[in-house]
Design an enzyme around this catalytic site. Structure first.
Site, short mmCIF file in Angstrom:
data_model
loop_
_atom_site.label_atom_id
_atom_site.label_comp_id
_atom_site.label_asym_id
_atom_site.label_seq_id
_atom_site.Cartn_x
_atom_site.Cartn_y
_atom_site.Cartn_z
N CYS A 140 0.51 -0.79 0.24
CA CYS A 140 -0.26 -0.29 0.17
C CYS A 140 0.94 1.51 0.20
CB CYS A 140 -0.78 0.04 1.31
SG CYS A 140 -2.20 -1.19 1.42
N HIS A 165 -3.74 -6.20 2.01
CA HIS A 165 -2.92 -7.74 1.41
C HIS A 165 -3.48 -8.05 1.82
CE1 HIS A 165 -2.11 -3.20 -0.99
NE2 HIS A 165 -1.94 -4.03 -1.98
N LYS A 313 -10.74 -9.08 -4.19
CA LYS A 313 -10.62 -8.44 -5.61
C LYS A 313 -9.35 -8.93 -5.88
CE LYS A 313 -7.24 -4.28 -4.72
NZ LYS A 313 -6.00 -3.54 -4.60
N LYS A 316 -2.51 -8.94 -8.92
CA LYS A 316 -1.76 -9.95 -9.36
C LYS A 316 -1.93 -11.21 -8.20
CE LYS A 316 3.50 -10.64 -9.55
NZ LYS A 316 3.64 -11.13 -8.22
O1 ME8 Z 1 -2.37 2.74 -5.81
N1 ME8 Z 1 -10.84 -3.05 -9.22
O2 ME8 Z 1 -0.58 1.83 -8.07
P1 ME8 Z 1 -1.99 0.70 -8.28
C1 ME8 Z 1 -11.06 -2.10 -10.19
N2 ME8 Z 1 -0.01 4.34 -7.69
N3 ME8 Z 1 -9.73 -1.05 -10.01
C2 ME8 Z 1 -8.91 -1.12 -9.60
C3 ME8 Z 1 -8.60 -3.20 -9.61
C4 ME8 Z 1 -9.32 -3.62 -9.00
N4 ME8 Z 1 -9.29 -5.01 -8.15
N5 ME8 Z 1 -7.06 -3.31 -9.12
C5 ME8 Z 1 -6.36 -1.84 -9.63
C6 ME8 Z 1 -1.65 2.35 -7.13
N6 ME8 Z 1 -7.81 -1.36 -9.86
C7 ME8 Z 1 -0.96 4.54 -7.01
C8 ME8 Z 1 -1.38 5.40 -7.04
S1 ME8 Z 1 -1.41 7.83 -8.25
C9 ME8 Z 1 -1.73 9.26 -7.71
C10 ME8 Z 1 -1.43 6.55 -7.56
C11 ME8 Z 1 -7.43 0.40 -10.22
O3 ME8 Z 1 -0.73 0.28 -9.51
C12 ME8 Z 1 -8.18 1.17 -9.43
O4 ME8 Z 1 -7.76 2.04 -10.04
O5 ME8 Z 1 -2.18 0.06 -7.49
C13 ME8 Z 1 -6.94 1.46 -8.58
O6 ME8 Z 1 -7.07 2.28 -7.56
C14 ME8 Z 1 -5.71 2.02 -9.12
O7 ME8 Z 1 -6.19 0.58 -10.16
C15 ME8 Z 1 -4.42 1.40 -8.54
O8 ME8 Z 1 -3.37 0.59 -8.98
#
Ligand code: ME8
Length: 536
Positions: A140, A165, A313, A316
């Site tokens: 996170c 997580h 959710k 990966k």
């Molecule tokens: O949090 N369902 O990046 P991240 C729906 N770098 N949307 C999902 C999802 C799911 N199961 N999994 C991921 C970060 N997302 C930071 C953000 S911004 C200034 C920095 C989407 O790679 C959703 O939009 O973990 C989530 O908030 C984002 O991917 C998280 O991507």
């Protein structure tokens, strides 16, 4: 990256952002979900004739990326370069994402400005030095409170776990710099009250307000135990906390500190699209940072729900091997873009299933929409040699179709363009498609064609014109969601020579009846949505 927003001059671009994603791995369905939603929203606004700025990018600093790179035996920079170029950008191109910019937080245009912003906060007395100790979740990139931690079981027995997580947190103790976030609680609450649309959906707004009402703590904004980040300008033993660095992308990418004109015409964002997991960062920390710096706040922070596989959710660890490419190989890119927005109410959680995707594809895309297009093209070919006939017998049945279209346009525009209710807007368009199918079944042009009287031929011409002009409107309305099939349909209808390029057709005029002029050359191309192969 196809930058379609060409004339970006003047004032007031409609500015939409996605989160900038961590590049510790390749993008998955969840990342694509948010990015496709933003793309549909921005394409819709472009077709309203508005100037638009659509931003996405990657979050490349912090411990999470550093550790992943280390584990793979390369430098963080090499790791990020490879993933961005070989996985992230190609996927967005593949999915026809028409972003205007792609920002990487390791770019100098970003890092220099991040330092300036933080220096400015420091000069304003918003930052002080202090110590902190607490449980930290690296995935996170966030300190957790003790209350929210879960008790580990099995291999994690005796350890405390991050609630998102489900992995053990680490105890961190550091001397670092703090942002006076606690001073902004009241101001934030006032802002939420005065702007009820600021956080959407309603459930997300309530959650954030409840969180802020409990009282905010100051936020640690630097790290000194590792160095993969932007240095604190007045103390280079520290790097800036990755979330402060990341949130600032929304300002640095549109000219903060470098291009005042661009900044003024673009900033703040009209919509920050985020997942629920990162709502607090966007609806609490980000506006507080802006308040502290005297900058305007975004108009809306809109949180999408979770895509789930088997009730978990999607991430990966539980992606169960489905990549966006696997789905586009089978269903095609357009259907992929359409499915997630069509099947899941935006803002709510939704489960993905291959079976549901297949069933909807077959009934709505192949049968309702695709068949309609090919039947109409085939009949214009057969009965009128491919020249679109005139509607000289426009009667009550035709007027009902025209009224249905006007209603579909109004509803789709309100839902997609304003409310970000993609499912509702797409449903309105597909209800109209059903209506046109019903009209054809009732009018049975294939029966009318058997009667060679002048009157019957006029009816036949009118029926086919009505169906073709309906399809003209569908191509315009579905272009934001399904650009490839809409372009094919535009071509089938021979619309471009008469009406110009599809992307230039305005939503507001899509419901104007009779736009497709008689005489266009209608051709029967390949099926818009071919039958699926029975491989799964
Ligand atoms: O949090 N369902 O990046 P991240 C729906 N770098 N949307 C999902 C999802 C799911 N199961 N999994 C991921 C970060 N997302 C930071 C953000 S911004 C200034 C920095 C989407 O790679 C959703 O939009 O973990 C989530 O908030 C984002 O991917 C998280 O991507």
């Amino acid at each position: 990256m196809a930058a379609t927003g060409s004339e970006q001059t003047g004032h007031g671009a409609y500015y939409v952002s996605t989160p900038i994603y961590y590049v510790n791995d390749a993008p998955h369905l969840g990342h694509a979900y948010t990015t496709v939603a933003g793309d549909v929203l921005t394409r819709w606004h472009r077709q309203r004739g508005e100037k638009v700025w659509y931003l996405t990018g990657t979050d490349e600093h912090g411990q999470k990326i550093m550790r992943t790179a280390e584990a793979n035996g390369v430098s963080p920079r090499e790791w990020c370069d490879k993933l961005v170029e070989e996985s992230w950008k190609p996927l967005w191109e593949h999915l026809r994402i028409a972003n205007d910019d792609f920002i990487r937080t390791t770019e100098k245009r970003h890092t220099d400005r991040v330092q300036e912003f933080v220096q400015d906060l420091y000069d304003r007395g918003e930052i002080y030095q202090g110590g902190y100790e607490g449980p930290y979740c690296v995935p996170c990139e966030e300190y957790k409170t003790y209350g929210e931690l879960l008790d580990g079981e099995g291999e994690y027995a005796g350890q405390k776990l991050c609630p998102i997580h489900k992995k053990p947190v680490e105890m961190l103790q550091e001397e670092n710099y703090f942002f006076k976030l606690s001073a902004y609680g009241e101001k934030l609450l006032e802002h939420y009250e005065a702007h009820p649309e600021f956080i959407q959906p309603e459930s997300a707004r309530n959650e954030v307000m409840q969180f802020v009402r409990q009282g905010l703590e100051d936020l640690s904004i630097s790290r000194s135990t590792f160095d993969w980040g932007v240095k604190i300008p007045w103390d280079d033993k520290h790097v800036i906390y990755v979330w402060i660095d990341a949130l600032l992308n929304y300002a640095t990418a549109v000219g903060y500190g470098s291009d005042q004109r661009k900044f003024d015409e673009t900033f703040p964002a009209d919509v920050h699209l985020v997942g629920k997991d990162i709502l607090r960062f966007h609806a609490v920390i980000w506006p507080a940072m802006l308040m502290a710096n005297g900058l305007p706040l975004p108009k809306r922070v809109v949180a999408n729900g979770w895509l789930m596989v088997g009730g978990e959710k999607m991430s990966k660890s539980n992606l169960t091997g489905i990549s966006p490419h696997e789905l586009t190989d089978h269903f095609g890119v357009d259907a992929y873009r359409w499915y997630f927005l069509r099947a899941i109410a935006f803002g709510q959680d939704g489960s993905f299933s291959w079976e549901d995707f297949s069933a909807r594809y077959t009934s709505e895309l192949a049968n309702d929409y695709g068949n309609l297009a090919s039947r109409v093209a085939a009949m214009v070919g057969k009965y009128f040699d491919g020249a679109l006939p005139e509607a000289t017998a426009h009667g009550e049945a035709e007027q009902t179709v025209a009224d249905g279209l006007a209603k579909a346009v109004r509803e789709a525009d309100e839902r997609i363009g304003e409310q970000l209710d993609f499912a509702g807007g797409i449903a309105a368009i597909f209800d109209f498609i059903k209506q046109v199918n019903g009209y054809l079944t009732e009018q049975a042009p294939w029966k009318v064609a058997k009667d060679t009287s002048a009157e019957a031929q006029e009816r036949l011409a009118t029926i086919l014109y009505t169906a073709a002009d309906s399809l003209r409107a569908c191509a315009v309305l579905l272009n934001a969601v399904m650009p490839d099939s809409s372009a094919k349909l535009w071509e089938t209808l021979g619309a471009e020579p008469a009406l110009g390029p599809l992307a230039e057709q305005r939503i507001a005029e899509a419901g104007t009846w009779g736009k497709l002029p008689a005489g266009t050359t209608v051709t029967k191309g390949a099926a818009l949505f071919p039958r699926l192969e029975e491989t799964k």
